[in-house]
Design an enzyme around this catalytic site. Structure first.
Site, mmCIF file in Angstrom:
data_model
loop_
_atom_site.group_PDB
_atom_site.id
_atom_site.type_symbol
_atom_site.label_atom_id
_atom_site.label_comp_id
_atom_site.label_asym_id
_atom_site.label_seq_id
_atom_site.Cartn_x
_atom_site.Cartn_y
_atom_site.Cartn_z
ATOM 1 N N CYS A 140 -12.320 0.673 -15.640
ATOM 2 C CA CYS A 140 -13.126 2.128 -15.172
ATOM 3 C C CYS A 140 -11.760 2.954 -15.406
ATOM 4 O O CYS A 140 -11.402 3.698 -14.246
ATOM 5 C CB CYS A 140 -13.478 2.390 -14.116
ATOM 6 S SG CYS A 140 -14.294 3.882 -13.995
ATOM 7 N N GLU B 88 0.969 -1.040 -0.062
ATOM 8 C CA GLU B 88 -0.071 0.007 0.101
ATOM 9 C C GLU B 88 1.029 1.480 0.165
ATOM 10 O O GLU B 88 0.541 2.131 -0.723
ATOM 11 C CB GLU B 88 -1.065 0.042 0.973
ATOM 12 C CG GLU B 88 -2.009 -1.105 1.088
ATOM 13 C CD GLU B 88 -2.965 -0.375 -0.050
ATOM 14 O OE1 GLU B 88 -3.333 0.630 -0.165
ATOM 15 O OE2 GLU B 88 -3.556 -1.551 -0.647
ATOM 16 N N CYS C 165 -24.459 3.076 -14.257
ATOM 17 C CA CYS C 165 -23.609 4.109 -13.991
ATOM 18 C C CYS C 165 -24.028 5.340 -14.433
ATOM 19 O O CYS C 165 -24.402 5.433 -15.664
ATOM 20 C CB CYS C 165 -22.314 3.601 -14.600
ATOM 21 S SG CYS C 165 -20.877 4.851 -14.567
ATOM 22 N N CYS D 30 -16.253 0.441 -20.726
ATOM 23 C CA CYS D 30 -17.589 0.408 -20.128
ATOM 24 C C CYS D 30 -18.437 -1.047 -20.526
ATOM 25 O O CYS D 30 -19.250 -1.628 -19.772
ATOM 26 C CB CYS D 30 -18.431 1.625 -20.602
ATOM 27 S SG CYS D 30 -17.760 3.099 -19.759
ATOM 28 N N CYS E 20 -17.640 -3.562 -17.969
ATOM 29 C CA CYS E 20 -17.984 -3.193 -16.612
ATOM 30 C C CYS E 20 -19.198 -3.792 -16.075
ATOM 31 O O CYS E 20 -20.243 -3.457 -16.668
ATOM 32 C CB CYS E 20 -17.836 -1.742 -16.503
ATOM 33 S SG CYS E 20 -18.108 -1.084 -14.691
#
Length: 348
Positions: free
Chosen positions: A191, A36, A207, A198, A201
């Site tokens: 995305c 991270e 969306c 799309c 997705c």
DNA sequence: AAGCCGGGGCC
DNA sequence: GGCCCAGGCTT
């Protein structure tokens, strides 16, 4: 589960998610944390090799805490944002002193550690321990601003607050680790910033950006500001053994704590500085180049003082050292300095 | 709220 | 050359 957002995302993840990232095997707190922090403003493709080298050298949190700072910075060298490495190191030592050598499992205790904010803390709790905490990184911000049709710069406090509420609401109570990975993977592979896919997705059906053809406008971008240019002369003092004089930079400013070349503002100053460190006869001007930071660009004029003879007393200064090419590998050097020294070694 | 902090990849 | 990227800290 009434949470159709998470359900669709997890179904997609089972088919298309990334399961081969090195910090997923094993998916334990120290490795999740390290990944991270490395991934803060650094892309996955760049991080993977650094991550494997780092955990190879320092496999556990206690190894990191016990390492000296030069080792940590050398392992970080080239990743940038070196404060991240110093915070990581300090946080590991705090964990040994205060948390029995492990990362705490409470949000507030994690956020209290240097270099860990709300999103990184959430990622650690969710991925390593399966606890229900949201994250809000660049990927999640992009997915949520588009899905909910939220305008404005996601860095603005009001927008970010709204995004945290959505992130919290979408986070499921089951399979939290996979969900967290899933929403980041969706942002990273479907995305994406430009030309999102799309058609692939799982969230496209409802969306807002997809419906209103706003994917190119969202997320909003902050006003671009032009950055200033600064200049510096870097001294390459090299002795008859082809060792180069390095100086450790101070705790403030760019490249803090890294070993770098002595610098002057102009060639005259460079000569004066060079003569303080060594006896020299001549200087060779090397081709200047520009290094770009996020907040300014730096014009670097290298000046090579070859066959320099060190003045007495230099060896006593812990902030100065003459280094062979081999020794450079064990030190944290700024990327442009490392590149410059490698080139000089090849061509001069 | 704005500034600071690196480097690489991509277009 | 501009823009972005698994942010967080300091002022």
């Amino acid at each position: 589960m009434s949470n159709t957002f998470a359900r669709r995302l997890l179904r997609w993840f089972d088919q298309h998610g990334r399961t081969d990232l090195p910090w997923q095997h094993p998916r334990e707190a120290y490795r999740v944390w390290l990944s991270e922090v490395m991934l803060q403003q650094t892309q996955v493709a760049t991080v993977v090799a650094y991550f494997e080298r780092f955990v190879g050298a320092l496999p556990t949190l206690r190894d990191l805490a016990a390492a000296d700072e030069d080792t940590v910075l050398a392992l970080w060298s080239g990743l940038g944002y070196y404060r991240r490495a110093r915070f990581l190191h300090r946080a590991a030592q705090l964990c040994v002193a205060q948390h029995e050598g492990e990362l705490p499992r409470e949000l507030a205790a994690l956020i209290a550690l240097p270099g860990i904010g709300r999103s990184t803390a959430g990622a650690i709790l969710a991925q390593a321990h399966g606890l229900r905490f949201p994250i809000l990184d660049g990927n999640v911000k992009r997915v949520l601003t588009r899905y909910h049709g939220i305008h404005g710069d996601p860095g603005q406090a009001a927008v970010e607050k709204q995004l945290w509420l959505h992130a919290e609401a979408h986070t499921p109570s089951a399979r939290v680790a996979d969900y967290t990975q899933a929403i980041m993977d969706l942002g990273a592979t479907v995305c994406v910033r430009s030309s999102p896919r799309c058609e692939a997705c799982p969230l496209a059906a409802d969306c807002v950006a997809r419906r209103d053809d706003l994917t190119a406008q969202l997320p909003g971008r902050k006003a671009t500001k032009k950055i200033p240019t600064r200049a510096t002369v870097m001294l390459v003092l090299r002795d008859s053994h082809r060792r180069v004089l390095l100086e450790r930079r101070g705790p403030q400013g760019v490249w803090s704590g890294l070993w770098s070349l002595p610098e002057a503002t102009d060639p005259d100053g460079a000569w004066r500085l060079a003569q303080q460190h060594a006896r020299i006869d001549d200087a060779q001007t090397l081709p200047p180049f520009t290094h770009v930071f996020s907040h300014y660009r730096l014009n670097i004029e290298p000046l090579l003082f070859d066959r320099a003879t060190a003045q007495h007393g230099i060896a006593d200064n812990p902030q100065l050292r003459w280094c062979s090419a081999d020794e450079l590998n064990a030190l944290g050097l700024p990327a442009p300095v490392r590149t410059l020294l490698l080139q000089i070694n090849d061509t001069h």
